[in-house]
Structures are given as structure tokens and as C-alpha cells.
Design a protein around this motif. Structure first.
Motif, PDB file in Angstrom:
ATOM      1  N   LEU A   1       0.791  -1.012  -0.097  1.00  0.00           N
ATOM      2  CA  LEU A   1       0.115  -0.177   0.033  1.00  0.00           C
ATOM      3  C   LEU A   1       0.694   1.123  -0.031  1.00  0.00           C
ATOM      4  CD1 LEU A   1      -2.995  -0.920   2.581  1.00  0.00           C
ATOM      5  CD2 LEU A   1      -3.114  -0.517  -0.076  1.00  0.00           C
ATOM      6  N   SER A   2       1.811   1.406   1.096  1.00  0.00           N
ATOM      7  CA  SER A   2       2.677   2.585   0.915  1.00  0.00           C
ATOM      8  C   SER A   2       3.408   2.725  -0.213  1.00  0.00           C
ATOM      9  CB  SER A   2       3.409   2.649   2.173  1.00  0.00           C
ATOM     10  OG  SER A   2       4.529   1.419   2.158  1.00  0.00           O
ATOM     11  N   GLU A   3       3.937   1.515  -0.770  1.00  0.00           N
ATOM     12  CA  GLU A   3       4.826   1.639  -1.927  1.00  0.00           C
ATOM     13  C   GLU A   3       4.194   1.743  -3.109  1.00  0.00           C
ATOM     14  OE1 GLU A   3       8.067   1.866  -1.909  1.00  0.00           O
ATOM     15  OE2 GLU A   3       8.162   2.148   0.176  1.00  0.00           O
ATOM     16  N   ARG A   4       2.658   1.693  -3.353  1.00  0.00           N
ATOM     17  CA  ARG A   4       1.870   1.644  -4.446  1.00  0.00           C
ATOM     18  C   ARG A   4       2.216   0.552  -5.317  1.00  0.00           C
ATOM     19  NH1 ARG A   4       0.250   7.487  -6.199  1.00  0.00           N
ATOM     20  NH2 ARG A   4      -0.918   6.017  -7.547  1.00  0.00           N
ATOM     21  N   THR A   5       2.353  -0.333  -5.008  1.00  0.00           N
ATOM     22  CA  THR A   5       2.956  -1.723  -5.661  1.00  0.00           C
ATOM     23  C   THR A   5       1.549  -2.500  -6.080  1.00  0.00           C
ATOM     24  OG1 THR A   5       5.053  -1.493  -4.607  1.00  0.00           O
ATOM     25  CG2 THR A   5       4.554  -3.764  -5.752  1.00  0.00           C
ATOM     26  N   ASP A   6       1.648  -3.039  -7.047  1.00  0.00           N
ATOM     27  CA  ASP A   6       0.486  -3.886  -7.524  1.00  0.00           C
ATOM     28  C   ASP A   6       0.594  -5.306  -7.149  1.00  0.00           C
ATOM     29  OD1 ASP A   6      -1.277  -2.048  -8.939  1.00  0.00           O
ATOM     30  OD2 ASP A   6      -0.341  -2.365 -10.739  1.00  0.00           O
ATOM     31  N   VAL A   7       1.866  -5.944  -7.391  1.00  0.00           N
ATOM     32  CA  VAL A   7       2.119  -7.158  -7.310  1.00  0.00           C
ATOM     33  C   VAL A   7       3.461  -7.411  -6.627  1.00  0.00           C
ATOM     34  CG1 VAL A   7       2.211  -9.611  -8.194  1.00  0.00           C
ATOM     35  CG2 VAL A   7       0.494  -7.865  -9.147  1.00  0.00           C
ATOM     36  N   ALA A   8       3.646  -8.415  -5.685  1.00  0.00           N
ATOM     37  CA  ALA A   8       5.084  -8.667  -5.148  1.00  0.00           C
ATOM     38  C   ALA A   8       5.117 -10.209  -5.263  1.00  0.00           C
ATOM     39  CB  ALA A   8       5.244  -8.132  -3.732  1.00  0.00           C
ATOM     40  N   VAL A   9       6.302 -10.788  -5.680  1.00  0.00           N
ATOM     41  CA  VAL A   9       6.330 -12.173  -5.461  1.00  0.00           C
ATOM     42  C   VAL A   9       7.311 -12.383  -4.247  1.00  0.00           C
ATOM     43  CG1 VAL A   9       7.698 -14.096  -6.832  1.00  0.00           C
ATOM     44  CG2 VAL A   9       6.193 -12.371  -8.032  1.00  0.00           C
ATOM     45  N   ARG A  10       6.977 -12.967  -3.311  1.00  0.00           N
ATOM     46  CA  ARG A  10       7.747 -13.604  -2.238  1.00  0.00           C
ATOM     47  C   ARG A  10       8.038 -14.890  -1.933  1.00  0.00           C
ATOM     48  NH1 ARG A  10       4.221  -9.417   1.572  1.00  0.00           N
ATOM     49  NH2 ARG A  10       5.045  -7.560   0.804  1.00  0.00           N
ATOM     50  N   ALA A  11       8.997 -15.306  -1.561  1.00  0.00           N
ATOM     51  CA  ALA A  11       9.522 -16.832  -1.502  1.00  0.00           C
ATOM     52  C   ALA A  11       9.490 -16.949   0.097  1.00  0.00           C
ATOM     53  CB  ALA A  11      10.939 -16.844  -2.137  1.00  0.00           C
ATOM     54  N   GLY A  12       9.200 -18.346   0.254  1.00  0.00           N
ATOM     55  CA  GLY A  12       9.182 -18.649   1.721  1.00  0.00           C
ATOM     56  C   GLY A  12       7.907 -18.584   2.397  1.00  0.00           C
ATOM     57  N   PRO A  13       7.736 -18.841   3.552  1.00  0.00           N
ATOM     58  CA  PRO A  13       6.444 -18.825   4.226  1.00  0.00           C
ATOM     59  C   PRO A  13       5.995 -17.522   4.210  1.00  0.00           C
ATOM     60  CG  PRO A  13       8.394 -19.632   5.680  1.00  0.00           C
ATOM     61  CD  PRO A  13       8.949 -19.314   4.441  1.00  0.00           C
ATOM     62  N   LEU A  14       4.614 -17.255   4.082  1.00  0.00           N
ATOM     63  CA  LEU A  14       3.967 -16.005   4.313  1.00  0.00           C
ATOM     64  C   LEU A  14       3.675 -15.658   5.712  1.00  0.00           C
ATOM     65  CD1 LEU A  14       1.981 -15.939   0.955  1.00  0.00           C
ATOM     66  CD2 LEU A  14       4.255 -14.802   1.397  1.00  0.00           C
ATOM     67  N   LYS A  15       3.808 -14.505   6.031  1.00  0.00           N
ATOM     68  CA  LYS A  15       3.133 -14.084   7.469  1.00  0.00           C
ATOM     69  C   LYS A  15       1.617 -13.851   7.136  1.00  0.00           C
ATOM     70  CE  LYS A  15       7.542 -12.412   9.304  1.00  0.00           C
ATOM     71  NZ  LYS A  15       8.272 -11.445   9.989  1.00  0.00           N
ATOM     72  N   SER A  16       1.072 -13.867   8.263  1.00  0.00           N
ATOM     73  CA  SER A  16      -0.355 -13.409   8.395  1.00  0.00           C
ATOM     74  C   SER A  16      -0.428 -12.183   7.683  1.00  0.00           C
ATOM     75  CB  SER A  16      -1.143 -13.619   9.604  1.00  0.00           C
ATOM     76  OG  SER A  16      -2.367 -13.190   9.561  1.00  0.00           O
ATOM     77  N   SER A  17      -1.546 -11.664   6.888  1.00  0.00           N
ATOM     78  CA  SER A  17      -1.599 -10.513   6.286  1.00  0.00           C
ATOM     79  C   SER A  17      -3.016 -10.194   5.921  1.00  0.00           C
ATOM     80  CB  SER A  17      -0.428  -9.902   5.491  1.00  0.00           C
ATOM     81  OG  SER A  17      -0.573 -10.524   4.563  1.00  0.00           O
ATOM     82  N   ARG A  18      -3.144  -8.886   5.446  1.00  0.00           N
ATOM     83  CA  ARG A  18      -4.400  -8.486   4.820  1.00  0.00           C
ATOM     84  C   ARG A  18      -4.214  -8.909   3.197  1.00  0.00           C
ATOM     85  NH1 ARG A  18      -8.522  -4.951   7.831  1.00  0.00           N
ATOM     86  NH2 ARG A  18      -7.712  -5.388  10.004  1.00  0.00           N
ATOM     87  N   LEU A  19      -3.278  -9.123   2.664  1.00  0.00           N
ATOM     88  CA  LEU A  19      -2.973  -9.445   1.322  1.00  0.00           C
ATOM     89  C   LEU A  19      -3.524 -10.748   0.862  1.00  0.00           C
ATOM     90  CD1 LEU A  19       1.077  -8.213   1.345  1.00  0.00           C
ATOM     91  CD2 LEU A  19      -1.291  -6.950   0.512  1.00  0.00           C
TER      92      LEU A  19
END
Length: 192
Positions: free
Chosen positions: A30-48
Motif C-alpha cells: 500500500l505505502s509503496e503503491r505496488t500492484d504485485v509482489a513475488v515472495r519466497a518462503g512462508p508468508l506471514k499473516s496479513s490482509r494481502l
């Protein structure tokens, strides 16, 4: 994962423009105005919203010159005399999981160098600065070319690291450019 397929995406969708930022740091979409991020590894709980793209095996590697100089580790205890390159930010994992006698042992990455970027760790390993535990797809070409050598494969627990595309939006309509990228990445997602 992205670089090899982006040319095909751009050819398929000539009206879409991309602004790519590569970092292993977790970006606030949200703050970086980014549409999509690709993340490796376990995801933390979030609203994403997350969409799994694939998974990859992990491998510990070292450069041939480094292994000649310090010796090829044959046991987990042998790691004590090696620089273990690691990430300089907190990840969900505390270290390198290894299997011994059916039990998981976690070895912390301890050494002279840490980096915030997987590509930097890869380059440091190639340069003979220590061992690194990286995604196999990241080092596949280096292993094939002899720049890096897998070590301690007998102790590799066979764990896999997931990678996901994450985006903002709780089930609402997505912009067409975001939907196109997500569908394309899911179509190209790999298990390496």
C-alpha cells in the motif's frame, strides 16, 4: 523466477508497462503503491491476497576454490569451520534445517558476511566467500557450469520453499493489468 518469463509477458500484453523493483526486503504494497509482489518462503499473516506460483528445493552450495581451501563438509559438525552466508534480515526460518538420524537440526548461518539479497548471496558464494543455502532454481545454472557445488546432500531434509504472488484486495475486482500478470505467472509457475 521473473526475469526469464517477463519478455513473454510483455510480448503477450503490449499495452502493459512494468516497473520492476528487485529486493528481498518485504515491501509494504500500500505505502509503496505496488500492484504485485513475488515472495519466497512462508508468508506471514496479513490482509494481502496470496496466489501460490510454485515451489523450489533448497540446496547448500560452495565454490570449488572455497571447498578446496577449507574442505568439503561431510558432516553437520564440519559446518563449524565454514563461513555460512546468510540473510541479514529476519526470515521465518532460524537457520539451515538439516536431517540427521531422522531428526531435524537447524544450523544458524554464521560467518563474516550476510546480505539482504539472494542474488548477492549467490555471487558471494561464487566468489569463494562461504557456503550458501539457496533455492535450487537460483543456482541450477551455476551447478551445471561448475561454478558452485552442492554439499551435504545426504543431510538435505528435502524441504521446499514456496513462492507466491501477493496483492492488495480482499476479493474485489482486480485491475486488468494485475489479473493478467497474476494469471501469466501462475501459468508459468514452476517446481524446480
Amino acid at each position: 523466477m521473473l526475469a526469464p518469463v517477463l519478455s513473454d509477458f510483455l510480448a503477450r500484453y503490449p499495452g502493459v508497462t512494468l516497473d520492476i523493483v528487485q529486493t528481498d526486503a518485504v515491501v509494504d504494497l500500500l505505502s509503496e503503491r505496488t500492484d504485485v509482489a513475488v515472495r519466497a518462503g512462508p508468508l506471514k499473516s496479513s490482509r494481502l491476497v496470496a496466489r501460490k506460483l510454485g515451489e523450489t528445493a533448497m540446496v547448500i552450495v560452495g565454490a570449488p576454490a572455497y571447498l578446496t581451501r577449507l574442505g568439503v563438509p561431510r558432516t553437520i559438525a564440519d559446518l563449524d569451520r565454514h563461513d555460512r552466508l546468510g540473510f541479514s534480515y529476519v526470515r521465518a526460518a532460524d537457520g539451515w534445517p538439516l536431517r540427521r538420524d531422522g531428526e531435524t537440526v537447524v544450523v544458524p548461518p554464521v560467518g563474516r558476511v550476510q546480505a539482504s539479497d539472494g542474488e548477492a548471496l549467490r555471487q558471494l558464494a561464487i566468489g569463494g566467500n562461504g557456503l550458501a543455502r539457496l533455492a535450487r532454481y537460483t543456482v541450477r545454472d551455476d551447478i551445471a557450469a561448475g561454478r558452485l557445488v552442492p554439499v551435504l546432500e545426504a543431510f538435505n531434509p528435502g524441504d521446499r520453499e514456496d513462492f507466491h504472488a501477493v496483492h492488495v484486495g480482499q476479493g474485489g475486482p482486480l485491475p486488468a493489468r494485475v489479473r493478467a500478470l497474476l494469471d501469466f505467472l501462475a501459468e508459468r509457475g514452476t517446481v524446480a
